[in-house]
Structures are given as structure tokens and as C-alpha cells.
Motif scaffolding. Sequence first.
Motif, PDB file in Angstrom:
ATOM      1  N   GLU A 144       0.830  -1.206   0.000  1.00 50.44           N
ATOM      2  CA  GLU A 144       0.000   0.000   0.000  1.00 50.44           C
ATOM      3  C   GLU A 144       0.864   1.255   0.000  1.00 50.44           C
ATOM      4  OE1 GLU A 144      -3.850   0.957   2.527  1.00 50.44           O
ATOM      5  OE2 GLU A 144      -2.054   1.385   3.726  1.00 50.44           O
ATOM      6  N   ILE A 145       1.869   1.282   0.871  1.00 50.51           N
ATOM      7  CA  ILE A 145       2.747   2.449   0.936  1.00 50.51           C
ATOM      8  C   ILE A 145       3.526   2.604  -0.366  1.00 50.51           C
ATOM      9  CG2 ILE A 145       4.796   3.423   2.058  1.00 50.51           C
ATOM     10  CD1 ILE A 145       3.771   2.282   4.698  1.00 50.51           C
ATOM     11  N   TYR A 146       4.081   1.504  -0.855  1.00 48.54           N
ATOM     12  CA  TYR A 146       4.869   1.567  -2.091  1.00 48.54           C
ATOM     13  C   TYR A 146       4.052   2.127  -3.247  1.00 48.54           C
ATOM     14  CZ  TYR A 146       7.571   0.050  -6.148  1.00 48.54           C
ATOM     15  OH  TYR A 146       8.268   0.026  -7.338  1.00 48.54           O
ATOM     16  N   LEU A 147       2.841   1.624  -3.416  1.00 45.06           N
ATOM     17  CA  LEU A 147       2.019   2.054  -4.546  1.00 45.06           C
ATOM     18  C   LEU A 147       1.475   3.464  -4.375  1.00 45.06           C
ATOM     19  CD1 LEU A 147       0.051  -1.234  -5.305  1.00 45.06           C
ATOM     20  CD2 LEU A 147       2.030  -0.291  -6.526  1.00 45.06           C
ATOM     21  N   ASN A 148       1.570   4.012  -3.165  1.00 48.82           N
ATOM     22  CA  ASN A 148       1.115   5.380  -2.935  1.00 48.82           C
ATOM     23  C   ASN A 148       2.237   6.412  -2.942  1.00 48.82           C
ATOM     24  OD1 ASN A 148      -1.908   5.859  -2.289  1.00 48.82           O
ATOM     25  ND2 ASN A 148      -1.477   3.913  -1.287  1.00 48.82           N
ATOM     26  N   ILE A 149       3.489   5.948  -3.048  1.00 48.02           N
ATOM     27  CA  ILE A 149       4.599   6.908  -3.110  1.00 48.02           C
ATOM     28  C   ILE A 149       5.429   6.738  -4.379  1.00 48.02           C
ATOM     29  CG2 ILE A 149       4.771   7.127  -0.593  1.00 48.02           C
ATOM     30  CD1 ILE A 149       7.265   5.344  -0.712  1.00 48.02           C
ATOM     31  N   ALA A 150       5.180   5.666  -5.146  1.00 53.01           N
ATOM     32  CA  ALA A 150       5.943   5.449  -6.373  1.00 53.01           C
ATOM     33  C   ALA A 150       5.704   6.592  -7.358  1.00 53.01           C
ATOM     34  CB  ALA A 150       5.547   4.114  -7.007  1.00 53.01           C
ATOM     35  N   GLU A 151       6.743   6.914  -8.107  1.00 46.11           N
ATOM     36  CA  GLU A 151       6.665   8.012  -9.078  1.00 46.11           C
ATOM     37  C   GLU A 151       6.265   7.460 -10.444  1.00 46.11           C
ATOM     38  OE1 GLU A 151       9.429  11.833 -10.362  1.00 46.11           O
ATOM     39  OE2 GLU A 151      10.390   9.938  -9.817  1.00 46.11           O
ATOM     40  N   TRP A 152       5.276   8.103 -11.083  1.00 47.14           N
ATOM     41  CA  TRP A 152       4.794   7.654 -12.385  1.00 47.14           C
ATOM     42  C   TRP A 152       4.786   8.776 -13.427  1.00 47.14           C
ATOM     43  CZ3 TRP A 152       2.300   4.020  -8.880  1.00 47.14           C
ATOM     44  CH2 TRP A 152       2.447   2.676  -9.292  1.00 47.14           C
ATOM     45  N   GLY A 153       5.594   9.779 -13.196  1.00 45.50           N
ATOM     46  CA  GLY A 153       5.659  10.898 -14.116  1.00 45.50           C
ATOM     47  C   GLY A 153       6.092  12.139 -13.375  1.00 45.50           C
ATOM     48  N   PRO A 154       6.304  13.251 -14.071  1.00 49.22           N
ATOM     49  CA  PRO A 154       6.740  14.484 -13.404  1.00 49.22           C
ATOM     50  C   PRO A 154       5.697  14.993 -12.423  1.00 49.22           C
ATOM     51  CG  PRO A 154       6.111  14.901 -15.690  1.00 49.22           C
ATOM     52  CD  PRO A 154       6.122  13.423 -15.533  1.00 49.22           C
ATOM     53  N   GLY A 155       6.009  14.888 -11.135  1.00 51.42           N
ATOM     54  CA  GLY A 155       5.078  15.336 -10.111  1.00 51.42           C
ATOM     55  C   GLY A 155       3.899  14.415  -9.902  1.00 51.42           C
ATOM     56  N   ILE A 156       3.929  13.218 -10.482  1.00 52.71           N
ATOM     57  CA  ILE A 156       2.826  12.261 -10.357  1.00 52.71           C
ATOM     58  C   ILE A 156       3.269  11.137  -9.432  1.00 52.71           C
ATOM     59  CG2 ILE A 156       1.254  10.717 -11.595  1.00 52.71           C
ATOM     60  CD1 ILE A 156       0.953  13.695 -12.275  1.00 52.71           C
ATOM     61  N   TYR A 157       2.677  11.078  -8.257  1.00 50.69           N
ATOM     62  CA  TYR A 157       3.056  10.081  -7.265  1.00 50.69           C
ATOM     63  C   TYR A 157       1.832   9.269  -6.837  1.00 50.69           C
ATOM     64  CZ  TYR A 157       7.354  12.796  -6.886  1.00 50.69           C
ATOM     65  OH  TYR A 157       8.537  13.451  -7.164  1.00 50.69           O
ATOM     66  N   GLY A 158       2.049   7.980  -6.699  1.00 52.29           N
ATOM     67  CA  GLY A 158       0.978   7.111  -6.241  1.00 52.29           C
ATOM     68  C   GLY A 158       0.081   6.648  -7.370  1.00 52.29           C
TER      69      GLY A 158
END
Length: 224
Positions: A144-158
Motif C-alpha cells: 500500500e505504501i509503495y504504490l502510494n509513493i511510487a513516481e509515475w511521471g513528473p510530479g505524479i506520485y501514487g
Amino acid sequence: MPRLIRRVLIALLVFLLAPYVLILIYRVDFIRPVSTLMLADLVTFQGYDRRWVDFEDISPNLVRAVMMSEDGQYCAHGGVDWKQMRGVVDDALAGEATRGASTIPMQTSKNLFLWNSRSFVRKVLEIPLAMVSDFIWPKQRMMEIYLNIAEWGPGIYGIEAAAQYHFKTSATKLSPRQSSLLAVALPNPMDRVASKPGNGMKRLASLIDRRAKRSGAYITCLYD
């Protein structure tokens, strides 16, 4: 002991011990941690988009795809995949190119407490943090924590912000294909854009999709 040296040693001790205190705090389900990258974006006034979503509200398609892409032995190890780690060390000693051996607990620890650039010091700090957090947090909480803090783009987290940004949908409604594209984007989300995949990324996503659909025996720690 000179006062300056004493202060430096105290600061170093706090730096080393603070993450372990935070690991205990983050065990509480309603706490919503932020990563060091998110803090950096705040400090530099860039801002970011992160919308926390509970594990139960994340599509199992996404969870399976990320696990099979990033850490297939997630349910079996205690924070560090020592077999993979030994392979990396052997390759390094032989002068060969090394492959990644970071587990999801290691990546989570790095994202929460450390920095991004590769270094031996960071890896040394990362390993015990991963082992302690894996021991204290249930596997679902870690994911849960990992998938809510992972970066998926510029300024896109979670994953919620990523699902909205890339596919105009919610984390709970992600399809197998969308999930696989998001999973393969994780190692390099700036170059690998989930919503605009190249041919190589599409082929890799298809492979991850097939693995995810056969992942039943590997995800018993996350789903009954």
C-alpha cells in the motif's frame, strides 16, 4: 570532544536512527507517508499530485502486475532477495554488468528515507531498513505504501494520481493492460510513459500481463 564534532556525531546518529522510528509510526494504518522526492518537490515549490488510496481500493490487476514486474518473490523473502543479491555481487566481482536486485521493501525504504542516485553507501543503508520495515509492516501495508509513493511521471506520485493522469480512470478500475503498462514504466517513469508506450514497452507489458495472470501462487501474502 570539541563541540562541533559532538554536534556532527549527534546529527549523524539522528539521521541514521530517525527512519527506524518512522517505520514504527508508519505501521499505523491511517498514517500516509510521503517520499523524499515528494518533499523535494515541495521544498523547490514544484508541487506534486498524490491521492492516497487504500490497498483494498487498488485494482488487483495493478498489484499483480507490479509485483511480477518488480519483485516476483515478494511474498517469500524478508525484505531482501538474497539469492538475487548474491548474483549481483558475483557479477560485480567478475567485472560483468550488474542487474537490479532491489525488492519492493528496498525500493520503498529508498523512496521514503534515502536518495535516488546509485551509491554503495545508499545500498548499505537501504538493506537493514528494508528488513526492519518488512518485519514490522504486514505485506499489504508495505505494498500500500509503495504504490502510494511510487513516481509515475513528473510530479505524479501514487497509483491513484497515475491512473487519473495516464488513463483518466481510478486505481480501482485499472484494466490488466493498463496495469501492465504502469508496472513496466516504474523503473524509468520519465522515459517510459504508460499512456504513450513504444513497441518495446508494449512487448514488455504483454510479458508482464502473462506473468500476472499466472501469479496466483506468488501473491498469497496479499490476497486470500
